[in-house]
Design a protein around this motif. Structure first.
Motif, mmCIF file in Angstrom:
data_model
loop_
_atom_site.group_PDB
_atom_site.id
_atom_site.type_symbol
_atom_site.label_atom_id
_atom_site.label_comp_id
_atom_site.label_asym_id
_atom_site.label_seq_id
_atom_site.Cartn_x
_atom_site.Cartn_y
_atom_site.Cartn_z
ATOM 1 N N ILE A 72 0.838 -1.207 0.000
ATOM 2 C CA ILE A 72 0.000 0.000 0.000
ATOM 3 C C ILE A 72 0.867 1.251 0.000
ATOM 4 C CG2 ILE A 72 -1.557 1.368 1.456
ATOM 5 C CD1 ILE A 72 -3.068 -0.743 -0.065
ATOM 6 N N ALA A 73 1.923 1.257 0.809
ATOM 7 C CA ALA A 73 2.795 2.433 0.903
ATOM 8 C C ALA A 73 3.424 2.772 -0.448
ATOM 9 C CB ALA A 73 3.877 2.195 1.955
ATOM 10 N N LYS A 74 3.754 1.753 -1.231
ATOM 11 C CA LYS A 74 4.353 1.981 -2.549
ATOM 12 C C LYS A 74 3.331 2.531 -3.533
ATOM 13 C CE LYS A 74 7.898 -1.615 -2.125
ATOM 14 N NZ LYS A 74 8.347 -2.957 -2.585
ATOM 15 N N ARG A 75 2.098 2.040 -3.452
ATOM 16 C CA ARG A 75 1.075 2.436 -4.429
ATOM 17 C C ARG A 75 0.290 3.674 -4.000
ATOM 18 N NH1 ARG A 75 -1.775 -2.950 -6.995
ATOM 19 N NH2 ARG A 75 0.102 -4.213 -7.281
ATOM 20 N N VAL A 76 0.239 3.907 -2.683
ATOM 21 C CA VAL A 76 -0.554 5.030 -2.153
ATOM 22 C C VAL A 76 0.355 5.819 -1.205
ATOM 23 C CG1 VAL A 76 -2.713 5.681 -1.020
ATOM 24 C CG2 VAL A 76 -2.569 3.485 -2.235
#
Length: 290
Positions: free
Chosen positions: A190-194
């Protein structure tokens, strides 16, 4: 009007799968949907939870249920001919965990018994179901405050299911719990995409989540609701933009009820600790499995 009866059992997530399948089936056939609640007369842990939603169904009477008792599907060529001519009421039991194409061959009046845990049974009624599975009553002040916080950021729900998955040996052996490694990998994804993600953690064990989760992202622990108000947690989950779910039908629905086509949903690849059930049809193709 001809009738479709669906047996309800289990908690809220299971009831939603059963209702959604029965609702979509009855809708296709122009039939009335009835709910069999008899399972809850001997269940000390679970109870009927769909009454707070504007669903299109009513509770079956004992007389209506009696019409289906001990009525198996007719077999053989002549049995099928008689069924087509007379359409007697019959019982159809889910034969396995994954998607059952034979359900589409059934005709009312019919009694449906199973878990029906795949959106393939009700995807054609998705818009209607998302309206019917929204609670009637407005949010209480504490929940409204959480909802406002969710709306102010790029919210990601993270659900940790423990409860009976931990406390009951049989349930633990069958379901298991998602590992901390799963949650770490999910949060990293999630951190990478958002990049501006803000986690909202939902759980039935708030103390454990605070002591063991170290997400590394802005995090809000949602503890506004007691166990008997779980439907409010689900309602708040669905307002998040993205989701990290547990191996739980509860958080499955919290993610599915979010209608956004752009949502990211992360789900555990291993849904059961010890079971031959294949969850390949349970997780929608667009969701990410870790």
């Amino acid at each position: 009007m001809t009738k479709v009866v669906v047996r309800l059992n289990g908690g809220l997530g299971n009831q939603m799968f059963q209702y959604a399948t029965g609702r979509a089936f009855s809708r296709r056939h122009g039939a009335e949907l009835l709910l069999d609640l008899s399972e809850y007369s001997n269940d000390n842990k679970r109870h009927y939870e769909l009454g707070i939603y504007p669903i299109e169904a009513r509770i079956a009477t004992s007389a209506e249920l009696a019409a289906f008792e001990s009525r198996e599907r007719p077999r053989g060529f002549m049995g099928r001919i008689r069924e087509r001519l007379h359409s007697p009421p019959h019982i159809y039991r889910e034969p396995h965990y994954h998607f059952d194409r034979r359900l589409a061959e059934q005709r009312p009046p019919v009694y449906l018994q199973g878990y029906w845990q795949t959106e393939q049974y009700f995807a054609d009624a998705a818009g209607q179901l998302r309206k019917e599975l929204a609670p009637r009553e407005p949010l209480e002040p504490a929940n409204a405050q959480v909802a406002a916080a969710i709306g102010a950021v790029t919210a990601v729900s993270l659900h940790v299911r423990r409860g009976d998955y931990v406390s009951e040996a049989h349930t633990n052996a069958y379901h298991g719990v998602c590992s901390l490694d799963y949650y770490r990998e999910a949060v990293e994804l999630i951190a990478k995409r958002v990049p501006d993600a803000h986690l909202f953690v939902f759980s039935d064990d708030h103390e454990w989540t605070r002591e063991n989760l170290a997400p590394g992202l802005p995090t809000t622990y949602v503890d506004a609701n007691p166990p008997d108000r779980g439907f409010r947690d689900m309602q708040l989950m669905m307002q998040c933009r993205h989701h990290i779910i547990a191996n739980s039908s509860f958080s499955w629905w919290g993610a599915w009820l979010n209608p956004s086509p752009d949502k990211i949903v992360v789900a555990p690849r291993q849904w059961f600790a010890a079971s031959d059930n294949n969850p390949k049809d349970l997780i929608p193709p667009a969701w990410v499995r870790l």
